[in-house]
Design a protein around this motif. Sequence first.
Motif, PDB file in Angstrom:
ATOM      1  N   UNK A  40     -16.029  -9.391 -10.473  1.00  0.00           N
ATOM      2  CA  UNK A  40     -15.634  -9.192 -11.869  1.00  0.00           C
ATOM      3  C   UNK A  40     -14.109  -9.275 -12.033  1.00  0.00           C
ATOM      4  N   UNK A  41     -13.393  -8.786 -11.039  1.00  0.00           N
ATOM      5  CA  UNK A  41     -11.926  -8.874 -11.088  1.00  0.00           C
ATOM      6  C   UNK A  41     -11.507 -10.332 -11.154  1.00  0.00           C
ATOM      7  N   UNK A  42     -12.093 -11.141 -10.290  1.00  0.00           N
ATOM      8  CA  UNK A  42     -11.761 -12.569 -10.275  1.00  0.00           C
ATOM      9  C   UNK A  42     -12.173 -13.239 -11.595  1.00  0.00           C
ATOM     10  N   UNK A  43     -13.359 -12.917 -12.085  1.00  0.00           N
ATOM     11  CA  UNK A  43     -13.832 -13.496 -13.345  1.00  0.00           C
ATOM     12  C   UNK A  43     -12.900 -13.104 -14.498  1.00  0.00           C
ATOM     13  N   UNK A  44     -12.415 -11.874 -14.491  1.00  0.00           N
ATOM     14  CA  UNK A  44     -11.514 -11.423 -15.544  1.00  0.00           C
ATOM     15  C   UNK A  44     -10.171 -12.152 -15.462  1.00  0.00           C
ATOM     16  N   UNK A  45      -9.689 -12.381 -14.252  1.00  0.00           N
ATOM     17  CA  UNK A  45      -8.438 -13.125 -14.097  1.00  0.00           C
ATOM     18  C   UNK A  45      -8.597 -14.560 -14.612  1.00  0.00           C
ATOM     19  N   UNK A  46      -9.733 -15.171 -14.331  1.00  0.00           N
ATOM     20  CA  UNK A  46      -9.997 -16.521 -14.835  1.00  0.00           C
ATOM     21  C   UNK A  46     -10.060 -16.493 -16.361  1.00  0.00           C
ATOM     22  N   UNK A  47     -10.710 -15.470 -16.920  1.00  0.00           N
ATOM     23  CA  UNK A  47     -10.779 -15.305 -18.374  1.00  0.00           C
ATOM     24  C   UNK A  47      -9.375 -15.182 -18.975  1.00  0.00           C
ATOM     25  N   UNK A  48      -8.538 -14.342 -18.364  1.00  0.00           N
ATOM     26  CA  UNK A  48      -7.171 -14.172 -18.862  1.00  0.00           C
ATOM     27  C   UNK A  48      -6.417 -15.494 -18.851  1.00  0.00           C
ATOM     28  N   UNK A  49      -6.602 -16.232 -17.785  1.00  0.00           N
ATOM     29  CA  UNK A  49      -5.891 -17.497 -17.624  1.00  0.00           C
ATOM     30  C   UNK A  49      -6.395 -18.567 -18.586  1.00  0.00           C
ATOM     31  N   UNK A  55       0.176 -15.441 -18.837  1.00  0.00           N
ATOM     32  CA  UNK A  55       1.203 -15.942 -17.913  1.00  0.00           C
ATOM     33  C   UNK A  55       0.929 -15.413 -16.511  1.00  0.00           C
ATOM     34  N   UNK A  56       1.659 -15.972 -15.535  1.00  0.00           N
ATOM     35  CA  UNK A  56       1.545 -15.478 -14.161  1.00  0.00           C
ATOM     36  C   UNK A  56       1.912 -13.998 -14.088  1.00  0.00           C
ATOM     37  N   UNK A  57       2.900 -13.587 -14.885  1.00  0.00           N
ATOM     38  CA  UNK A  57       3.302 -12.184 -14.890  1.00  0.00           C
ATOM     39  C   UNK A  57       2.187 -11.287 -15.409  1.00  0.00           C
ATOM     40  N   UNK A  58       1.484 -11.732 -16.455  1.00  0.00           N
ATOM     41  CA  UNK A  58       0.382 -10.929 -17.004  1.00  0.00           C
ATOM     42  C   UNK A  58      -0.773 -10.842 -16.014  1.00  0.00           C
ATOM     43  N   UNK A  59      -1.089 -11.951 -15.359  1.00  0.00           N
ATOM     44  CA  UNK A  59      -2.149 -11.949 -14.336  1.00  0.00           C
ATOM     45  C   UNK A  59      -1.741 -11.018 -13.196  1.00  0.00           C
ATOM     46  N   UNK A  60      -0.481 -11.113 -12.814  1.00  0.00           N
ATOM     47  CA  UNK A  60       0.033 -10.267 -11.737  1.00  0.00           C
ATOM     48  C   UNK A  60       0.010  -8.798 -12.090  1.00  0.00           C
ATOM     49  N   UNK A  61       0.344  -8.479 -13.351  1.00  0.00           N
ATOM     50  CA  UNK A  61       0.323  -7.079 -13.783  1.00  0.00           C
ATOM     51  C   UNK A  61      -1.099  -6.517 -13.701  1.00  0.00           C
ATOM     52  N   UNK A  62      -2.077  -7.310 -14.117  1.00  0.00           N
ATOM     53  CA  UNK A  62      -3.457  -6.845 -13.997  1.00  0.00           C
ATOM     54  C   UNK A  62      -3.829  -6.671 -12.523  1.00  0.00           C
ATOM     55  N   UNK A  63      -3.437  -7.625 -11.674  1.00  0.00           N
ATOM     56  CA  UNK A  63      -3.780  -7.557 -10.252  1.00  0.00           C
ATOM     57  C   UNK A  63      -3.221  -6.288  -9.614  1.00  0.00           C
ATOM     58  N   UNK A  64      -1.987  -5.956  -9.928  1.00  0.00           N
ATOM     59  CA  UNK A  64      -1.362  -4.757  -9.361  1.00  0.00           C
ATOM     60  C   UNK A  64      -2.071  -3.500  -9.862  1.00  0.00           C
ATOM     61  N   UNK A  65      -2.403  -3.468 -11.140  1.00  0.00           N
ATOM     62  CA  UNK A  65      -3.121  -2.314 -11.697  1.00  0.00           C
ATOM     63  C   UNK A  65      -4.491  -2.177 -11.046  1.00  0.00           C
ATOM     64  N   UNK A  66      -5.194  -3.294 -10.885  1.00  0.00           N
ATOM     65  CA  UNK A  66      -6.524  -3.255 -10.255  1.00  0.00           C
ATOM     66  C   UNK A  66      -6.425  -2.826  -8.792  1.00  0.00           C
ATOM     67  N   UNK A  67      -5.437  -3.347  -8.090  1.00  0.00           N
ATOM     68  CA  UNK A  67      -5.245  -2.943  -6.689  1.00  0.00           C
ATOM     69  C   UNK A  67      -5.014  -1.437  -6.599  1.00  0.00           C
ATOM     70  N   UNK A  68      -4.187  -0.915  -7.501  1.00  0.00           N
ATOM     71  CA  UNK A  68      -3.922   0.523  -7.502  1.00  0.00           C
ATOM     72  C   UNK A  68      -5.206   1.306  -7.783  1.00  0.00           C
ATOM     73  N   UNK A  69      -5.918   0.924  -8.838  1.00  0.00           N
ATOM     74  CA  UNK A  69      -7.133   1.629  -9.218  1.00  0.00           C
ATOM     75  C   UNK A  69      -8.148   1.654  -8.080  1.00  0.00           C
TER      76      UNK A  69
END
Length: 165
Positions: A40-49, A55-69
């Motif tokens: 689902x994380x990957x699917x959401x990143x594809x959806x965002x993109x 942007x790469x920064x927005x995708x990255x911000x989600x990735x960092x938040x998800x990694x933390x969670x």
Amino acid sequence: MLEDLQILGRAENIQKAYVQQIKKFAEHFGCSPEHLGLEEIRAYQVYLLQHKQASKNQIGQFAVAARFLYHKTLGRDWEINKIPYPTTHYLFPKPLSSRHIYRVCVDAGRAAGIRQKVSPHLLRHSFATHLMDRGANILQVQAILGHASCGLPLSTSTFPRSRAY
């Protein structure tokens, strides 16, 4: 998640950004992130993109938040690198924080025996003064320092030892 961010001393703006990213992620799938995984994380990143033109920064911000969670808060034992994070090429092996740059300036000033308070701001002004001492045009100096507008009235009093053209 918010309590973990607070305990670890993350800045308030980071806390808000992470919580907002995870909230949008959960809303997208209509359930708690506890019930979602790597797929689902990957699917959401594809959806965002693809659908949100993130942007790469927005995708990255989600990735960092998800990694933390998933790693810190939920204690999932996945390899953290399985959550894709867009790469950026930097001059240095990793981006330098403003705190790190400040610390380097202070340490270099001490090592050089400079008694005045040394900071990145002082370094910028010294650099500009040296450029002008060597004949650089004030408009060139403004451009090198990244000023968006060269229309600001600068006088030679800004750089007392320098000459303006």
